[in-house]
Design a protein around this motif. Structure first.
Motif, short mmCIF file in Angstrom:
data_model
loop_
_atom_site.label_atom_id
_atom_site.label_comp_id
_atom_site.label_asym_id
_atom_site.label_seq_id
_atom_site.Cartn_x
_atom_site.Cartn_y
_atom_site.Cartn_z
N MET A 1 0.83 -1.19 0.00
CA MET A 1 0.00 0.00 0.00
C MET A 1 0.87 1.25 0.00
O MET A 1 1.89 1.29 0.69
CB MET A 1 -0.91 0.00 1.23
CG MET A 1 -1.91 -1.13 1.26
SD MET A 1 -3.01 -0.98 2.69
CE MET A 1 -4.01 -2.45 2.45
N THR A 2 0.46 2.24 -0.77
CA THR A 2 1.23 3.48 -0.90
C THR A 2 0.91 4.43 0.24
O THR A 2 -0.24 4.79 0.46
CB THR A 2 0.93 4.16 -2.24
OG1 THR A 2 1.15 3.22 -3.30
CG2 THR A 2 1.84 5.35 -2.44
N THR A 3 1.93 4.83 0.97
CA THR A 3 1.75 5.78 2.07
C THR A 3 2.74 6.94 1.90
O THR A 3 3.70 6.85 1.14
CB THR A 3 1.99 5.11 3.43
OG1 THR A 3 3.32 4.59 3.48
CG2 THR A 3 1.00 3.97 3.65
N ILE A 4 2.49 8.00 2.66
CA ILE A 4 3.34 9.20 2.63
C ILE A 4 4.10 9.30 3.94
O ILE A 4 3.55 9.06 5.01
CB ILE A 4 2.48 10.46 2.44
CG1 ILE A 4 1.73 10.43 1.11
CG2 ILE A 4 3.33 11.73 2.54
CD1 ILE A 4 0.63 11.46 1.01
N SER A 5 5.38 9.66 3.84
CA SER A 5 6.19 9.91 5.03
C SER A 5 6.88 11.25 4.88
O SER A 5 7.59 11.49 3.90
CB SER A 5 7.23 8.80 5.22
OG SER A 5 8.06 9.07 6.34
N VAL A 6 6.64 12.14 5.84
CA VAL A 6 7.28 13.45 5.88
C VAL A 6 8.16 13.48 7.12
O VAL A 6 7.67 13.33 8.23
CB VAL A 6 6.22 14.58 5.94
CG1 VAL A 6 6.89 15.94 6.05
CG2 VAL A 6 5.32 14.53 4.70
N GLU A 7 9.47 13.66 6.92
CA GLU A 7 10.41 13.52 8.04
C GLU A 7 11.24 14.79 8.22
O GLU A 7 12.09 15.10 7.39
CB GLU A 7 11.33 12.33 7.80
CG GLU A 7 10.61 11.01 7.56
CD GLU A 7 11.57 9.91 7.14
OE1 GLU A 7 12.71 9.86 7.67
OE2 GLU A 7 11.20 9.12 6.25
N THR A 61 8.78 11.05 1.29
CA THR A 61 8.70 9.88 0.42
C THR A 61 7.25 9.45 0.22
O THR A 61 6.39 9.69 1.05
CB THR A 61 9.49 8.69 1.00
OG1 THR A 61 8.97 8.37 2.30
CG2 THR A 61 10.96 9.01 1.10
N VAL A 62 7.03 8.80 -0.91
CA VAL A 62 5.74 8.22 -1.26
C VAL A 62 6.00 6.75 -1.57
O VAL A 62 6.75 6.44 -2.50
CB VAL A 62 5.11 8.92 -2.48
CG1 VAL A 62 3.78 8.27 -2.83
CG2 VAL A 62 4.93 10.40 -2.22
N TYR A 67 9.03 11.24 -4.71
CA TYR A 67 8.11 11.21 -5.84
C TYR A 67 8.85 11.20 -7.17
O TYR A 67 8.48 10.46 -8.09
CB TYR A 67 7.16 12.41 -5.76
CG TYR A 67 6.14 12.43 -6.87
CD1 TYR A 67 4.93 11.76 -6.71
CD2 TYR A 67 6.38 13.11 -8.07
CE1 TYR A 67 3.98 11.78 -7.72
CE2 TYR A 67 5.44 13.12 -9.08
CZ TYR A 67 4.25 12.45 -8.91
OH TYR A 67 3.32 12.44 -9.92
N ARG A 68 9.89 12.00 -7.27
CA ARG A 68 10.60 12.10 -8.55
C ARG A 68 11.31 10.81 -8.91
O ARG A 68 11.71 10.62 -10.07
CB ARG A 68 11.62 13.25 -8.49
CG ARG A 68 10.97 14.63 -8.42
CD ARG A 68 12.01 15.72 -8.28
NE ARG A 68 11.41 17.04 -8.19
CZ ARG A 68 12.09 18.15 -7.94
NH1 ARG A 68 13.40 18.08 -7.75
NH2 ARG A 68 11.47 19.31 -7.88
N ALA A 69 11.49 9.89 -7.96
CA ALA A 69 12.15 8.62 -8.23
C ALA A 69 11.17 7.51 -8.60
O ALA A 69 11.58 6.40 -8.93
CB ALA A 69 12.98 8.19 -7.02
#
Length: 228
Positions: A1-7, A61-62, A67-69
């Motif tokens: 599952m795709t999740t978002i992480s902001v660190e 990261t996503v 995202y750009r990767a």
């Protein structure tokens, strides 16, 4: 599952700090409400998630990657940051077909997303004649083209009438129940109370609160306390 992480993300524009040491993560298969007053840093954060703005420090990261990767980003993330980025002379179907061809997506998906968003009878109409609510639906159809595992929506209820808002609630709930993730940036607390599983609140670029959806009666108090 795709999740978002902001660190521990920080972003400044000149002397203005838009986002300051912000960290949060979205749970999988859930609707996360992203709340904050005007100028809180929500839009800048969304743009960093989508690789449109580069953070000064920190990592976003996503699905575990920037995202750009991502090799096929439209198949992993669908985003609606504004409902006005359409050529007014194109029909809805032509707009979607052009994007599908560019992204290597089967053109049969165009009819599917028009049907999913209630625009199946308007695919041949030029966008210049669309109401704001119809543009919101077309923006969502665009985000759904790649059948992504994650949707990122900025004020998706803008321009929708009550029936459209009920439809949106049902659609997002069904989308999440199928195991997809949704991040909704909004200021409409009444809508958040009806759809969100998780809430992230920021103010002045900093995280103020993050956690499971509180009791509806306490959400407004919590929002006013941490963001006011």
């Amino acid at each position: 599952m795709t999740t978002i992480s902001v660190e521990h993300v920080r972003k400044s524009f000149g002397k203005v700090v838009a986002v300051d040491d912000l960290s949060f993560a979205t749970p999988p298969g859930a609707i996360t409400a992203f709340l904050g007053p005007n100028g809180a840093g929500k839009t800048t954060t969304l743009r960093m998630i989508l690789g449109l703005v580069t953070p000064d420090t920190g990592r976003v990261t996503v699905g575990g990657r920037p995202y750009r990767a991502l090799e096929q980003p439209l198949r992993q993330v669908g985003a609606v940051l504004e409902a006005t980025a359409f050529h007014p002379g194109l029909t809805a179907e032509a707009h979607l077909r052009a994007l599908a061809i560019a992204a290597g997506i089967d053109e049969a998906r165009v009819g599917e997303v028009l049907d999913l968003t209630g625009l199946d009878g308007a695919g041949g109409r030029r966008v210049r004649g669309f109401s704001l609510g119809m543009r919101q639906r077309l923006a969502l159809a665009t985000a759904l083209l790649g059948d992504p595992g994650l949707l990122i929506l900025d004020e998706p209820a803008n321009g929708l009438d009550p029936a459209g808002m009920r439809w949106l609630r049902g659609f997002l709930r069904a989308y999440a129940m199928d195991g997809h993730g949704v991040l909704v940036s909004t200021h409409v607390l009444a809508e958040v109370e009806q759809i969100a599983d998780h809430v992230v609140i920021i103010a002045a670029g900093r995280l103020r609160w993050s956690g499971p959806m509180p009791e509806a009666a306490s959400l407004e108090e919590l929002y006013l306390e941490v963001a006011g």
